[in-house]
Scaffold this motif. Structure first.
Motif: not given
Lengths: 223, 227, 277, 624
Positions: A109-112, A135, C147, C162, C181, C257, C260-262
């Motif tokens: 999860n790229p959010f992290l 990420p 997750q 997010e 996930l 960020v 980077y998020l999809p």
């Protein structure tokens, strides 16, 4: 010996055997890592603590039965230990230094990839202040979800020279140094974990060391 | 002691059990085991259709996942042929053509063995492995376990055949030594009336099970190769 | 009506018992049944629970009254322990009556449950990717991503931001999209009366409309590995203005960020795949 | 010391061969996997080796007991035979014995031991939950304890009544001298014991985190301890399937003259209903677990969403087995209940046909309800009304059992013996279990109760309150017949009352706690539930203590006090009580002929009469 005495002895023996077996079973389950009590120092504006940890790609046969597992180590009086249960003081500043020797795995999860819950909402990576990393560069995260703390730890480049093979890794090998500060809240028993699927060979990268306390998971006892 | 029984009863009482009881047991056992086997393979059938209908990530069956239809058909045919031949063998036994049944029985063994060997050949020559999607998973799991069941059937046919061969020169009704069947030398009574008395019912049982398994084989062939 | 013999007394006990218990169930226990009245879904669950209790009460009272009466009245007298009772092997009318009454109760419950399920838009339960019981009118979609071992949340109508925290506006129809996930989790927002499993590659939709502001607990309700027991959180239902402020703050905080998020999607299949490493 | 006996087929040889086999399999597994399969090398765990170790170890153990000799002899053409070498004395309890009564005793003690292990785990769970956050057992050990408790109980108790009591009494009740397949009968027992030991070894391999349901894909991610779970449940499934097969075959073929289907004791009917489920449901479980094993070793993609498989597939397959499984647990308890009530109410069973219909109806309906375990999973939302209806329909046949029990008490002459107390407690517990089940079957209500302590308390009310109470009823009722010695009545009553009160005081509050928002299998919980959990834990410790009362009483009565009971201490009219206690090796001197109803209370010449059976006639025994 009379029959009755024989029976009594046999029963007694049975009770003892069952008791011992049950005892072995229960103690084998209660056993766990002993907590490392991090030394506390007084600082301006309250108490503070320095916590120095490293992350390694393979913990090696000396520190663990699972030599290939990825792990966190903590420095205790100058010696690296595989201990992930730490005792920290409540309402204090914790200055953490992470020596990161492991390669990149990437986050699910790229959010992290963005740090949160830190003092100043930023960390330093090799001296540079950042709030986010790519990420895909993440090797691990250090996260205490109940305290809202999360820091992504960038991995060592795959083509870096002088990579560390087996823990504990000396600082002369390739590594990233990450520092950050967070504040412990009220007393409690908090878990911490890594969110990067870094357990090589396991389904979704989340088996083995990710599911065993003492490697990529641990507790923070705030007292 | 009561009027129904006491502790002094000896083994002779039990030895008097008529052999028909065991014959019936064998037949009903085969039917029950067949129904259990059916549910065993039903799980694979369910998995096949469930995953096929789902196909959520379009990886159900990549192009190269294509087991050999020839080998698969041959394996299924050998299983069906064995079952059919076993039916004829039962008829032979009923008609007292014992040599004919033994001959057919030997061919049945060879056919079953050939089926398993063909399956192994197929696995070793195919162009895909277990990681190539759900179809490959179901295919390998299903054929593998079916082969295991066929090996079990092979064993069962063999035991019946072996008994028939071993006692081929024994006359019906010839006296049997005490404890012959169980190998228990301490017994004073014979524990089987005649070693040949149960062969026919065992043959009927195994033939039923073979027919059932060949049915599973046909379903397997149809689902995995034709559909 | 004159009470006759054992049957009469048991009937009387049942009637009196039901008459005492039923009002208690309807007026005292029922309204206080969990999970409370904070959302429309939770309210319909409370109603449902109350109706179930009401239908069950006569049966329960009857069986317990019968048992108590039997233990008292049919116990063997001293010295007569080995006397046989009457050889009654059945009583067709009472068997048929029992069958009819229980069948009626079961059919009623099944029909009522179905009606309630549709009337309450699934009562907060996960309905899968294509919900059949859904509200009319506009909805606010909120994605819940499970997750190992944390829930995060996305708001597609707010740029797909997010967040680590779940905040919902009051009096708006929420449409949860629950997905995972990795392994199976279950998103349980207790006070909202919402529970929906988070499966990898599956969009599990659940509807809820909060009618009161306040905090609610979020727990994972499906065993998901080591930290399953620690996979909890607190969410907040706030009024519209507070919600707008909050979401604006989140969008600002998580700008770094964002790139980077999809793109927002109802399911994700992120790398690394199957066996990492 | 007799070395021939030491080296023969016995438990010692079995253990030696089992352990040798284990390491041979382990070594074999490392020969052809390991470095050649990359991920095993990375993870430091080798599932193939562990599976092979368990398999070869199992074969070694069974061969050591003597299970291999008959198949090998058959391979060489020896004729089929009925039984293994007959032995007498205490030794036969520790080896392969084909006497159904010995197998019954073996089951009783063997299963009892594993129930003790399961109960110990329950105590550890409750100890951990004394505090909302503080951990005595760390998170992975807690999950292992939860999983071991659930798996052990679910696995072992499937045969909890059929194993000891049906094996012992079913042939006697239908007038037979043996089960249809005595060797298979013995095999089911030893498979179960090996399985239990295998499950315990999970602790040495990191435990397993999935609970008894073993959901995918967590089961793929788990440590090597998961393999123990898979092998355990597959062996239990095999044992169940064979047990069911044997029971059905026995009833079909071995009934004595006159024992028509309408004259079978109700316990036999419950065994049939259970056996059908066992025979057919367990193979589904075995298939499913083999798929999991393939996913873990060969990396197939049955349950792996990203490889095109589906975790839903596992849930569906597991519950296709799993829901019949819970009726496998419940049905024998109903049989025990209806078998015991006539004896102590001194009345014929009320509504025999209705009871049989109820049992068979449950057996049938249990196949149609499995998706109620997936109500909030997001699958097949449009089928929910159907599964809601089918699930609630099960309360109809269950209601039949209740009305039959109540009808049997009607105008009876109830004696409050210990077995009767347990049977009556069954009625109370199962009532609560059934009613709480209605909440779970109703979709809107299930949204809150699903996966919470409410559902946990519900199935403890049905399984523990139903099955375990009837298990104890059966022990107090039948063990005197099996051993010939009475079980102390006073301590039995102490056991009953402590167990009954502690049980309700444990699981009643758990229903509430679950409704208030406590999820299952969670090591932490919200602070506001602390008081309730503490109460429950203390009650649970009393419940555990009541089990110790039982064990003490059992050992004291059967080993030390040893009061002989005679043939018929309960003045029952069923056939097993017309035989001496314990039952002689061959049950009957002559096969009896049955004439009528199995519950002839109140028939014939009226009050205060004899306890002798009037419907069972045995031809006079010829005197030498």
């Amino acid at each position: 010996m009379s029959m009755r005495v024989q029976k009594a002895l046999a029963t007694l023996l049975g009770i003892v055997v069952v008791g011992i077996l049950a005892g072995i079973y229960v103690t084998s389950l209660t056993g766990g890592p002993t907590p490392y009590r991090v030394p506390v120092a007084a600082a301006a504006g309250g108490r503070s603590v320095n916590l120095t940890i490293q992350t390694v790609a393979a913990v090696g046969p000396k520190l663990a039965p699972n030599a290939n597992w990825v792990s966190y180590l903590v420095r205790e009086h100058g010696i690296w230990h595989r201990s992930t249960v730490w005792t920290l003081p409540a309402n204090s500043l914790i200055h953490v230094t992470v020596y990161q020797f492991d390669g990149k795995s990437g986050l699910r999860n790229p959010f992290l990839a963005q740090a949160r819950g830190l003092v100043g909402d930023a960390f330093t990576l090799n001296g540079k202040s950042l709030s986010t990393i790519n990420p895909d560069d993440a090797s691990h995260t250090f996260a205490i979800p109940q305290l809202g703390v999360l820091v992504p730890l960038a991995g060592v480049a795959d083509d870096a020279e002088n990579q560390c093979d087996v823990a504990p890794c000396p600082l002369s090998t390739a590594h990233n140094t990450i520092t950050f500060t967070f504040r412990t809240g009220k007393k409690g028993h908090y878990r911490w974990q890594c969110f990067v699927p870094c357990a090589a060979g396991f389904y979704y990268g989340f088996g083995g060391p990710m599911q065993t306390i003492g490697y990529m998971d641990g507790f923070v006892n705030v007292v | 002691m009561t009027e129904l029984a006491d502790h002094s009863t000896d083994y002779g009482v039990v030895a008097a059990e008529p052999p028909e009881v065991m014959a019936r047991n064998l037949r009903i056992g085969a039917h029950l085991w067949a129904s259990a086997s059916a549910f065993f393979f039903a799980a694979f059938l369910f998995a096949y259709f469930y995953l096929r209908a789902l196909d959520s990530t379009a990886v159900w069956r990549p192009k190269h996942v294509d087991p050999s239809l020839t080998l698969g058909t041959l394996a299924a045919v050998s299983l069906v042929a064995a079952a059919v031949l076993l039916r004829f063998a039962v008829a032979d036994h009923r008609a007292d053509r014992l040599n004919a049944w033994r001959f057919k029985g030997a061919i049945v063994l060879a056919l079953l063995l050939a089926g398993v060997v063909l399956q192994i050949v197929e696995w070793s020559t195919q162009s895909f492995g277990p990681t190539d999607g759900p179809y490959a998973s179901v295919y390998l799991g299903w054929t593998g376990l079916l082969s295991l069941f066929v090996v079990g059937l092979l064993y069962w046919v063999e035991t019946t055949l072996a008994t028939s061969f071993r006692y081929r020169n024994t006359r019906r009704g010839a006296p049997v030594p005490a404890g012959h069947a169980s190998g228990d030398g301490d017994r004073s009574d014979p524990d089987i009336e005649n070693p040949l008395s149960l062969i026919r019912s065992e043959l009927e049982a195994v033939s039923f099970y073979a027919t059932f398994l060949s049915g599973i084989g046909i379903v397997t062939w149809f689902v995995l190769y034709v559909l | 009506m004159r009470l006759q013999g054992h049957a009469g007394r048991i009937a009387a006990l049942t009637v009196v018992g039901t008459a005492i218990v039923l009002p208690l169930v309807i007026f005292v226990l029922g309204p206080n049944m969990p999970p409370g009245h904070r959302t429309t879904g939770a309210s319909s669950q409370v109603n449902d629970n109350t109706v179930l209790l009401v239908v069950m009460t006569p049966f329960t009272v009857f069986i317990l009254a019968y048992l108590a009466y039997a233990i008292f009245a049919f116990r063997a007298a001293a010295g007569e322990e080995l006397r046989d009772g009457p050889p009654i092997r059945g009583h067709m009318p009472s068997q048929i009556a029992w069958l009819v009454v229980t069948s009626a109760a079961v059919l009623f419950l099944a029909i009522f449950g179905t009606a309630e399920l549709f009337a309450s838009n699934g009562a907060g339960g996960g309905e899968g990717p294509k919900p059949i019981a859904k509200p009319s009118g506009p909805v606010l979609p909120v994605q819940v991503i499970g997750q190992q071992w944390e829930f995060t949340f996305r708001y597609p109508t707010y740029g797909g931001v997010e967040t680590a925290e779940l905040v919902l506006p009051v009096n708006r129809q929420i449409e949860f999209h629950v997905t995972s996930l990795d392994v199976i989790h279950s998103f349980w927002a207790y006070e909202l009366g919402v529970k929906a499993d988070a499966n990898p590659g599956v969009d599990n939709v659940a509807y809820v409309k909060a009618t009161k502001t306040g905090d609610f607990q979020i727990r994972c309700a499906e065993l998901c590995g080591l930290w399953h027991g620690y996979m909890f959180d607190t969410g907040h239902v706030v009024d519209a203005a507070q919600f707008d402020t909050w979401i604006a703050g989140e969008r600002k905080q998580f700008t770094p960020v964002e790139k980077y998020l999809p793109r927002y999607s109802v399911t994700y299949s992120p790398d690394p795949q199957v066996r990492a490493g | 010391m007799n070395f021939r006996r030491l080296l023969g087929y016995n438990l010692l040889t079995a253990f030696v061969l089992g352990i040798v086999g284990f390491y041979v399999g382990w070594w074999l597994g490392h020969q052809f996997s390991g470095p050649s399969i990359a991920y095993f090398a990375d993870t430091g765990q080798n599932d193939i080796a562990l599976f092979l170790a368990y398999l070869v170890g199992l074969i070694g153990f069974l061969s050591g007991l003597g299970f291999a000799s008959y198949p090998i002899q058959r391979l060489l053409g020896k004729p089929p035979s009925l039984r293994e070498k007959e032995t007498a004395g205490t030794g036969r309890y520790f080896t392969l014995c084909t006497d159904h009564k010995v197998v019954g005793m073996q089951y009783l003690i063997g299963i009892g031991a594993f129930i003790f292990v399961g109960g110990l785990n329950a105590m550890l769970i409750r100890f951990e939950l004394l505090s909302p956050t503080k951990q005595t057992f760390n998170a992975n050990n807690y999950l292992t304890i939860v999983g071991l408790h659930g798996t052990m109980m679910m696995g072992m108790m499937t045969s909890g009544i059929l194993g000891p009591f049906a094996n012992y009494f079913l042939p006697i009740m239908i007038g037979a001298r043996r089960m249809a397949f005595p060797r298979i009968e013995a095999l089911t027992f030893w498979l179960l014991m090996v399985a239990g030991v295998i499950l315990m070894t999970t602790v040495g391999y990191g435990g397993f985190p999935t609970g008894w349901t073993g959901y995918a894909p967590l089961n793929d991610q788990a440590n090597m301890g998961m393999d123990s779970y898979i092998v355990f449940f597959a062996l239990v499934g095999l044992s169940m399937s064979l047990l069911g097969l044997n029971m059905i075959a026995t009833v079909v073929t071995m009934r004595a003259p006159g024992m028509a289907w309408g004259r079978l004791p109700i316990f036999v009917w419950s065994v049939i209903a259970t056996s059908v489920l066992m025979l057919l449901a367990a193979p589904v479980l075995i298939s499913t677990l083999l798929m999991v094993a393939l996913d873990r070793t060969a990396q197939t993609g049955f349950f792996n969403a990203q490889a095109g498989g589906s975790p839903y597939l596992y849930q569906n397959l597991f519950w296709i087995f799993g829901h019949p499984e819970v009726y496998i647990l419940a049905l024998p308890g109903m049989g025990i209940l209806l078998e015991i009530l006539p004896v102590f109410a001194r009345k014929p069973l009320w509504g025999y046909r209705l009871a049989v219909t109820g049992m068979l109806g449950i057996s049938l309906l249990s196949w149609l309800v499995w998706q109620h375990h997936l109500f909030v999973s997001g699958i097949n939302a449009d089928l929910r009304p159907f599964y809601m209806l089918s699930t609630e329909l099960i309360s109809l046949p269950t209601g039949f059992i209740f009305i039959c029990a109540l009808g049997t008490l009607w105008q009876g002459r109830i004696r409050f013996t210990v077995p009767m107390l347990f049977a009556l407690a069954w009625l109370f517990n199962f009532l609560i279990g059934g009613l709480s089940g209605v909440f779970l079957s109703d979709v809107p209500s299930d949204v809150t109760t699903h996966g919470s302590f409410f559902s946990m308390a519900h199935f403890h009310y049905t399984i523990m309150g139903g099955l375990l109470f009837s298990f104890f009823a059966a022990i107090y009722f039948w063990v005197p017949k099996m051993t010939g010695y009475a079980i102390n009545e006073r301590f039995g009553k102490i056991h009953f009352w402590t167990m009954f009160i502690a049980f309700n005081s444990t699981f009643g509050p758990l229903l509430v706690i679950g409704f208030l928002g406590m999820p299952r299998r969670a090591v932490t919980y919200a602070g506001y539930l602390h008081g309730g959990n503490t109460w429950v834990s203390i009650s649970a410790f009393f419940l555990g203590g009541s089990m110790l009362v039982f064990v003490g009483n059992f050992v004291w009565s059967q080993v030390f006090a040893r009061v002989p009971v005679g043939a018929n201490p309960w003045a029952s009219k069923s056939i097993e009580w017309q035989l001496p206690s314990p039952v002689p090796v061959h049950n009957f001197d002559r096969i009896p002929t049955f004439g009528a109803d199995p519950y002839p209370y109140g028939d014939g010449d009226g009050a205060g009469d004899s306890t002798a059976p009037r419907v069972v006639t045995a031809p006079a025994r010829p005197r030498p």
